[in-house]
Design a protein around this motif. Structure first.
Motif, PDB file in Angstrom:
ATOM      1  N   GLY A 238       0.833  -1.197   0.000  1.00 27.11           N
ATOM      2  CA  GLY A 238       0.000   0.000   0.000  1.00 27.11           C
ATOM      3  C   GLY A 238       0.867   1.246   0.000  1.00 27.11           C
ATOM      4  O   GLY A 238       2.078   1.187   0.250  1.00 27.11           O
ATOM      5  N   ASP A 239       0.243   2.402  -0.273  1.00 27.58           N
ATOM      6  CA  ASP A 239       0.985   3.658  -0.388  1.00 27.58           C
ATOM      7  C   ASP A 239       0.731   4.625   0.766  1.00 27.58           C
ATOM      8  O   ASP A 239       1.321   5.704   0.798  1.00 27.58           O
ATOM      9  CB  ASP A 239       0.617   4.373  -1.705  1.00 27.58           C
ATOM     10  CG  ASP A 239       1.215   3.677  -2.918  1.00 27.58           C
ATOM     11  OD1 ASP A 239       2.233   2.979  -2.737  1.00 27.58           O
ATOM     12  OD2 ASP A 239       0.670   3.823  -4.022  1.00 27.58           O
ATOM     13  N   GLU A 240      -0.167   4.280   1.696  1.00 29.98           N
ATOM     14  CA  GLU A 240      -0.463   5.186   2.811  1.00 29.98           C
ATOM     15  C   GLU A 240       0.601   5.004   3.878  1.00 29.98           C
ATOM     16  O   GLU A 240       0.549   4.089   4.694  1.00 29.98           O
ATOM     17  CB  GLU A 240      -1.859   4.893   3.369  1.00 29.98           C
ATOM     18  CG  GLU A 240      -2.423   5.993   4.243  1.00 29.98           C
ATOM     19  CD  GLU A 240      -2.751   7.264   3.465  1.00 29.98           C
ATOM     20  OE1 GLU A 240      -1.936   8.214   3.583  1.00 29.98           O
ATOM     21  OE2 GLU A 240      -3.766   7.309   2.775  1.00 29.98           O
ATOM     22  N   LEU A 241       1.608   5.895   3.868  1.00 26.09           N
ATOM     23  CA  LEU A 241       2.817   5.700   4.657  1.00 26.09           C
ATOM     24  C   LEU A 241       2.525   5.474   6.133  1.00 26.09           C
ATOM     25  O   LEU A 241       3.077   4.557   6.757  1.00 26.09           O
ATOM     26  CB  LEU A 241       3.739   6.912   4.483  1.00 26.09           C
ATOM     27  CG  LEU A 241       5.043   6.877   5.275  1.00 26.09           C
ATOM     28  CD1 LEU A 241       5.876   5.667   4.897  1.00 26.09           C
ATOM     29  CD2 LEU A 241       5.833   8.171   5.051  1.00 26.09           C
ATOM     30  N   LEU A 242       1.675   6.293   6.728  1.00 30.55           N
ATOM     31  CA  LEU A 242       1.396   6.166   8.159  1.00 30.55           C
ATOM     32  C   LEU A 242       0.836   4.787   8.481  1.00 30.55           C
ATOM     33  O   LEU A 242       1.294   4.115   9.416  1.00 30.55           O
ATOM     34  CB  LEU A 242       0.411   7.248   8.603  1.00 30.55           C
ATOM     35  CG  LEU A 242      -0.120   7.088  10.032  1.00 30.55           C
ATOM     36  CD1 LEU A 242       0.985   7.330  11.041  1.00 30.55           C
ATOM     37  CD2 LEU A 242      -1.297   8.022  10.292  1.00 30.55           C
ATOM     38  N   LEU A 243      -0.152   4.334   7.714  1.00 31.90           N
ATOM     39  CA  LEU A 243      -0.791   3.055   7.995  1.00 31.90           C
ATOM     40  C   LEU A 243       0.140   1.883   7.710  1.00 31.90           C
ATOM     41  O   LEU A 243       0.092   0.863   8.406  1.00 31.90           O
ATOM     42  CB  LEU A 243      -2.081   2.929   7.173  1.00 31.90           C
ATOM     43  CG  LEU A 243      -3.139   4.002   7.458  1.00 31.90           C
ATOM     44  CD1 LEU A 243      -4.383   3.757   6.621  1.00 31.90           C
ATOM     45  CD2 LEU A 243      -3.491   4.062   8.941  1.00 31.90           C
ATOM     46  N   VAL A 244       0.992   2.030   6.693  1.00 33.10           N
ATOM     47  CA  VAL A 244       2.002   0.997   6.441  1.00 33.10           C
ATOM     48  C   VAL A 244       2.952   0.896   7.625  1.00 33.10           C
ATOM     49  O   VAL A 244       3.276  -0.210   8.103  1.00 33.10           O
ATOM     50  CB  VAL A 244       2.776   1.297   5.142  1.00 33.10           C
ATOM     51  CG1 VAL A 244       4.002   0.389   5.021  1.00 33.10           C
ATOM     52  CG2 VAL A 244       1.882   1.115   3.925  1.00 33.10           C
ATOM     53  N   MET A 245       3.386   2.045   8.145  1.00 28.65           N
ATOM     54  CA  MET A 245       4.295   2.054   9.297  1.00 28.65           C
ATOM     55  C   MET A 245       3.642   1.395  10.509  1.00 28.65           C
ATOM     56  O   MET A 245       4.267   0.593  11.220  1.00 28.65           O
ATOM     57  CB  MET A 245       4.684   3.496   9.630  1.00 28.65           C
ATOM     58  CG  MET A 245       5.604   4.151   8.612  1.00 28.65           C
ATOM     59  SD  MET A 245       5.722   5.950   8.824  1.00 28.65           S
ATOM     60  CE  MET A 245       6.175   6.086  10.553  1.00 28.65           C
ATOM     61  N   GLU A 246       2.383   1.716  10.752  1.00 23.29           N
ATOM     62  CA  GLU A 246       1.684   1.132  11.897  1.00 23.29           C
ATOM     63  C   GLU A 246       1.504  -0.373  11.723  1.00 23.29           C
ATOM     64  O   GLU A 246       1.626  -1.141  12.685  1.00 23.29           O
ATOM     65  CB  GLU A 246       0.332   1.815  12.083  1.00 23.29           C
ATOM     66  CG  GLU A 246       0.438   3.256  12.539  1.00 23.29           C
ATOM     67  CD  GLU A 246      -0.900   3.934  12.714  1.00 23.29           C
ATOM     68  OE1 GLU A 246      -0.956   4.995  13.352  1.00 23.29           O
ATOM     69  OE2 GLU A 246      -1.923   3.403  12.214  1.00 23.29           O
ATOM     70  N   THR A 247       1.218  -0.798  10.497  1.00 24.02           N
ATOM     71  CA  THR A 247       1.052  -2.229  10.220  1.00 24.02           C
ATOM     72  C   THR A 247       2.349  -2.976  10.447  1.00 24.02           C
ATOM     73  O   THR A 247       2.379  -4.036  11.095  1.00 24.02           O
ATOM     74  CB  THR A 247       0.573  -2.426   8.763  1.00 24.02           C
ATOM     75  OG1 THR A 247      -0.681  -1.761   8.593  1.00 24.02           O
ATOM     76  CG2 THR A 247       0.417  -3.893   8.431  1.00 24.02           C
TER      77      THR A 247
END
Length: 361
Positions: free
Chosen positions: A25-34
């Motif tokens: 995915g491209d949503e940086l914040l949510l990728v980091m949290e995942t």
């Protein structure tokens, strides 16, 4: 395990680790949290080591295979993170990933990070192997229409509640307008409120002060100051913005956006629409909404169109095109535009001093 969304990961992790993990995915914040959630679960499960690999040109997939299969002398298990920024591992990479997907036993837990993938990539053999043997996590972007609900949920996680009714909606819309299009900024605003405000129901006035008061001089408050007809404060704000190194193009953009919103509201009123609905549609609320309602009778379409022409001349000045109607120095051109806008509302505000300084186009 079938493909899951990022908001389903917590439940999947509670049921136990199932690797390899593939996050895309491209949503940086949510990728980091995942990724952080997977790392934490891996650490808790005894994967104390961590290796990081990034796929670039001439990446050696055989080295990755060897290191992943290598057993620690001390029996330490490790998390192997593989980042593929381009989303395409190539022929050798596809073969290696398919092999690693089948090797679910051992001392290494594989975590593959990818950008957003199209349908064809998700049907590829290597991706199907990773997803089929382990867990694939799709990180969806938060669309603008979803941002309000997302921020409400995040506030609730910190014990913060929005007021009921219009006050709460206006408060939420203020937060959304401040951060729309940037989920990291939205996250930072929520975290700031959580640090500065006691748990419980939020005070809309306090939220406005905290959101708008992040800088000493805020370019987003220019429109409100213009509508107030406070020429002295307006000039101080512009001087402050210039002194803080803000680009004149940003100040011009803020003023031009105000003019375009005023014109849309004026056109809507002339077409018989209500001011309340027009204000909401143009993201005008709080003190600015009250000020605009007060001065709008003096703002006819010809006047607003003339101000937009001046804004266009200001834009040319900022770009070095030396228009005849405005000073050629960018910040002076911005000041003249701001004062012209303030003069336009002066008849309804009783602000007389501006009239002697500037004549509208």
């Amino acid at each position: 395990m079938p493909l899951i969304r990022h908001d389903q990961l917590a439940g999947a992790l509670r049921a136990g680790l199932r690797g390899p993990y593939t996050v895309f995915g491209d949503e940086l914040l949510l990728v980091m949290e995942t990724v952080d959630a997977i790392r934490a679960a891996a650490t808790q499960a005894g994967y104390g080591g961590r290796e990081l690999h990034q796929v670039e040109r001439n990446f050696d997939w055989q080295v990755l295979l060897a290191q992943t299969r290598e057993r620690s002398l001390f029996g330490e298990r490790k998390l192997v993170e593989l980042r593929i920024p381009g989303g395409k591992p190539g022929r050798d990479g596809a073969t290696a990933l398919s092999e690693l997907a089948r090797e679910t036993e051992g001392d290494a837990l594989l975590l593959v990070l990818l950008p957003r993938l199209d349908a064809a990539a998700q049907k590829s053999e290597w991706f199907s192997s990773l997803a089929g043997q382990g867990t694939a996590v799709r990180v969806d972007s938060v669309e603008p229409a979803q941002l309000g609900a997302w921020m409400r949920q995040r506030l609730q996680q910190h014990g913060l509640r929005l007021p009921a009714g219009p006050a709460g909606q206006a408060c939420l819309e203020l937060l959304v307008a401040r951060t729309e299009g940037n989920l990291l900024a939205a996250h930072q605003e929520v975290e700031k409120l959580a640090l500065l405000v006691e748990p419980g129901e939020l005070d809309p006035e306090q939220v406005e002060q905290l959101v708008q008061g992040a800088a000493r001089y805020n370019v987003f408050r220019l429109g409100e100051t213009v509508l107030a007809g406070d020429s002295s404060r307006l000039l101080r704000m512009l001087d402050g913005l210039q002194g803080e190194g803000v680009a004149p193009v940003l100040a011009h953009w803020s003023l031009a956006e105000e003019l375009r919103a005023w014109l849309r509201v004026r056109q809507g009123l002339d077409a018989g629409e209500s001011f309340a609905s027009l204000a909401r549609a143009n993201r005008i609320w709080g003190p600015k909404e009250k000020l605009l309602a007060r001065v709008l009778p003096s703002l006819g379409q010809p006047l607003l169109e003339g101000l937009l022409l001046r804004a266009a001349a200001c834009d040319r000045a900022i770009k070095g095109q030396r228009p005849a109607a405005l000073p050629h120095e960018p910040w002076e051109a911005v000041r003249q535009l701001a004062l012209a806008m303030a003069q336009a509302v002066a008849p309804m505000r009783g602000a007389g001093p501006l009239g002697a300084r500037l004549v509208l186009i």
